[in-house]
Design a protein around this motif. Sequence first.
Motif, PDB file in Angstrom:
ATOM      1  N   TYR A 130      36.511   9.126  19.641  1.00  0.00           N
ATOM      2  CA  TYR A 130      37.626   9.440  18.768  1.00  0.00           C
ATOM      3  C   TYR A 130      37.500  10.907  18.383  1.00  0.00           C
ATOM      4  CZ  TYR A 130      41.493   7.866  15.933  1.00  0.00           C
ATOM      5  OH  TYR A 130      42.748   7.653  15.437  1.00  0.00           O
ATOM      6  N   TRP A 132      39.079  14.383  16.125  1.00  0.00           N
ATOM      7  CA  TRP A 132      39.857  14.863  14.988  1.00  0.00           C
ATOM      8  C   TRP A 132      39.834  16.381  15.067  1.00  0.00           C
ATOM      9  CZ3 TRP A 132      38.571  17.975  10.790  1.00  0.00           C
ATOM     10  CH2 TRP A 132      39.396  17.891   9.662  1.00  0.00           C
ATOM     11  N   LEU A 144      48.722  14.776  24.771  1.00  0.00           N
ATOM     12  CA  LEU A 144      48.150  13.461  24.503  1.00  0.00           C
ATOM     13  C   LEU A 144      49.061  12.415  25.140  1.00  0.00           C
ATOM     14  CD1 LEU A 144      45.945  11.893  22.944  1.00  0.00           C
ATOM     15  CD2 LEU A 144      47.450  11.944  20.962  1.00  0.00           C
ATOM     16  N   ALA A 157      45.284  16.823  14.075  1.00  0.00           N
ATOM     17  CA  ALA A 157      45.578  15.760  15.048  1.00  0.00           C
ATOM     18  C   ALA A 157      44.342  14.876  15.130  1.00  0.00           C
ATOM     19  CB  ALA A 157      45.891  16.345  16.416  1.00  0.00           C
ATOM     20  N   GLU A 158      44.568  13.576  15.272  1.00  0.00           N
ATOM     21  CA  GLU A 158      43.461  12.656  15.521  1.00  0.00           C
ATOM     22  C   GLU A 158      43.917  11.666  16.565  1.00  0.00           C
ATOM     23  OE1 GLU A 158      42.179   9.755  12.717  1.00  0.00           O
ATOM     24  OE2 GLU A 158      44.082   9.719  11.670  1.00  0.00           O
ATOM     25  N   PHE A 159      42.986  11.285  17.434  1.00  0.00           N
ATOM     26  CA  PHE A 159      43.388  10.383  18.512  1.00  0.00           C
ATOM     27  C   PHE A 159      42.181   9.690  19.120  1.00  0.00           C
ATOM     28  CE2 PHE A 159      43.092  14.755  19.958  1.00  0.00           C
ATOM     29  CZ  PHE A 159      42.238  14.688  21.052  1.00  0.00           C
ATOM     30  N   ASP A 160      42.469   8.534  19.688  1.00  0.00           N
ATOM     31  CA  ASP A 160      41.490   7.774  20.443  1.00  0.00           C
ATOM     32  C   ASP A 160      41.360   8.450  21.800  1.00  0.00           C
ATOM     33  OD1 ASP A 160      40.289   5.831  22.177  1.00  0.00           O
ATOM     34  OD2 ASP A 160      40.847   4.274  20.738  1.00  0.00           O
ATOM     35  N   THR A 161      40.155   8.805  22.200  1.00  0.00           N
ATOM     36  CA  THR A 161      39.976   9.567  23.438  1.00  0.00           C
ATOM     37  C   THR A 161      40.096   8.717  24.701  1.00  0.00           C
ATOM     38  OG1 THR A 161      37.579   9.341  23.210  1.00  0.00           O
ATOM     39  CG2 THR A 161      38.582  11.353  22.349  1.00  0.00           C
ATOM     40  N   THR A 163      42.917   7.568  25.276  1.00  0.00           N
ATOM     41  CA  THR A 163      44.258   8.033  25.657  1.00  0.00           C
ATOM     42  C   THR A 163      44.063   9.325  26.443  1.00  0.00           C
ATOM     43  OG1 THR A 163      45.167   7.156  23.604  1.00  0.00           O
ATOM     44  CG2 THR A 163      46.504   8.795  24.770  1.00  0.00           C
ATOM     45  N   HIS A 165      44.061  12.977  27.432  1.00  0.00           N
ATOM     46  CA  HIS A 165      44.269  14.098  26.506  1.00  0.00           C
ATOM     47  C   HIS A 165      43.732  15.406  27.078  1.00  0.00           C
ATOM     48  CE1 HIS A 165      40.207  12.644  25.692  1.00  0.00           C
ATOM     49  NE2 HIS A 165      39.921  13.874  25.286  1.00  0.00           N
ATOM     50  N   ARG A 187      36.608   5.844  13.609  1.00  0.00           N
ATOM     51  CA  ARG A 187      37.871   6.410  13.141  1.00  0.00           C
ATOM     52  C   ARG A 187      37.630   7.293  11.945  1.00  0.00           C
ATOM     53  NH1 ARG A 187      42.786   4.718  15.106  1.00  0.00           N
ATOM     54  NH2 ARG A 187      44.266   5.322  13.536  1.00  0.00           N
ATOM     55  N   ARG A 191      44.834  11.819   8.341  1.00  0.00           N
ATOM     56  CA  ARG A 191      45.943  11.788   9.281  1.00  0.00           C
ATOM     57  C   ARG A 191      46.930  12.907   8.984  1.00  0.00           C
ATOM     58  NH1 ARG A 191      44.060   7.088   9.731  1.00  0.00           N
ATOM     59  NH2 ARG A 191      44.571   5.446  11.145  1.00  0.00           N
TER      60      ARG A 191
END
Length: 198
Positions: A130, A132, A144, A157-161, A163, A165, A187, A191
Motif C-alpha cells: 500500500y 501513500w 493508477l 494519493a493513497e492506493f493499493d499497489t 492496482t 500504478h 492501510r 485520504r
Amino acid sequence: MSTSEPALDVVLAGVGPRLRALRLRKDLTLTSLSATTGISVSTLSRLESGGRKPTLELLLPIARAHGVALDELVGAPPVGDPRVRSAPIEQHGMVMWPLSNQPGGLQAYKLLVRPGEPRAEPEQKVHEGYDWLYVLSGRLRVVLGEHDLVLKRGEVAEFDTRTPHWFGAADDRPVELLALFSKQGERVHVRARPKGSA
C-alpha cells in the motif's frame, strides 16, 4: 515488589542531592528559596537531606524558582539523538531519503523525483503493499489503473499497489514528496478529498 520500584527508589534518592547542588550553584539560602516557592524551610531541608519524599506538588515550584525543567531535578535520562541518518538511495530517476530506521513494516521516505522523458503510456507496475504520497513541491503525475492524475503541492494519493500504478514528474521540473510504503498492505488512514467536495 515490582521490578520498577527499586529503579524508582534510586531516582528519588538522587533528587535531594540534586536539589541542594542546584540551590548552592544558584547561591540561594533555604530561607530565600522558601520565600520564592512558599515551601517551608524545614520541608526544603528535609527534601535535600532525603528525609522527605519529593512530590510533584513540591518539585514544580522549586523547578520554577530555579528556572529549570522538572527533568533536571529528577535526573531523567537524556533523550537520545532523534535524527535519522540514512544515506540517500538513487534509483529509477529518484533520490530517496529513508526517514525511518525500522526494518520491515511501514517505511517512510522523502523523495525527489527528477523529470524524465515524457511518456504517453508509462509502464505501470503491480506488487503487494500500500502506498501513500504527499506532494511537497512540484507536480506529480500518478497513473493508477485507468486514472491519469496530476497532484499539486499539498495533495495526497493513497492506493493499493496491487492496482497497476506509476508515478513521476508531471512536467520538466523535479517533484519533492513524502511517501509511506508498506509491503504488508497496511492501510494508512489519510485520504485526499475528491475534487469538488467541500
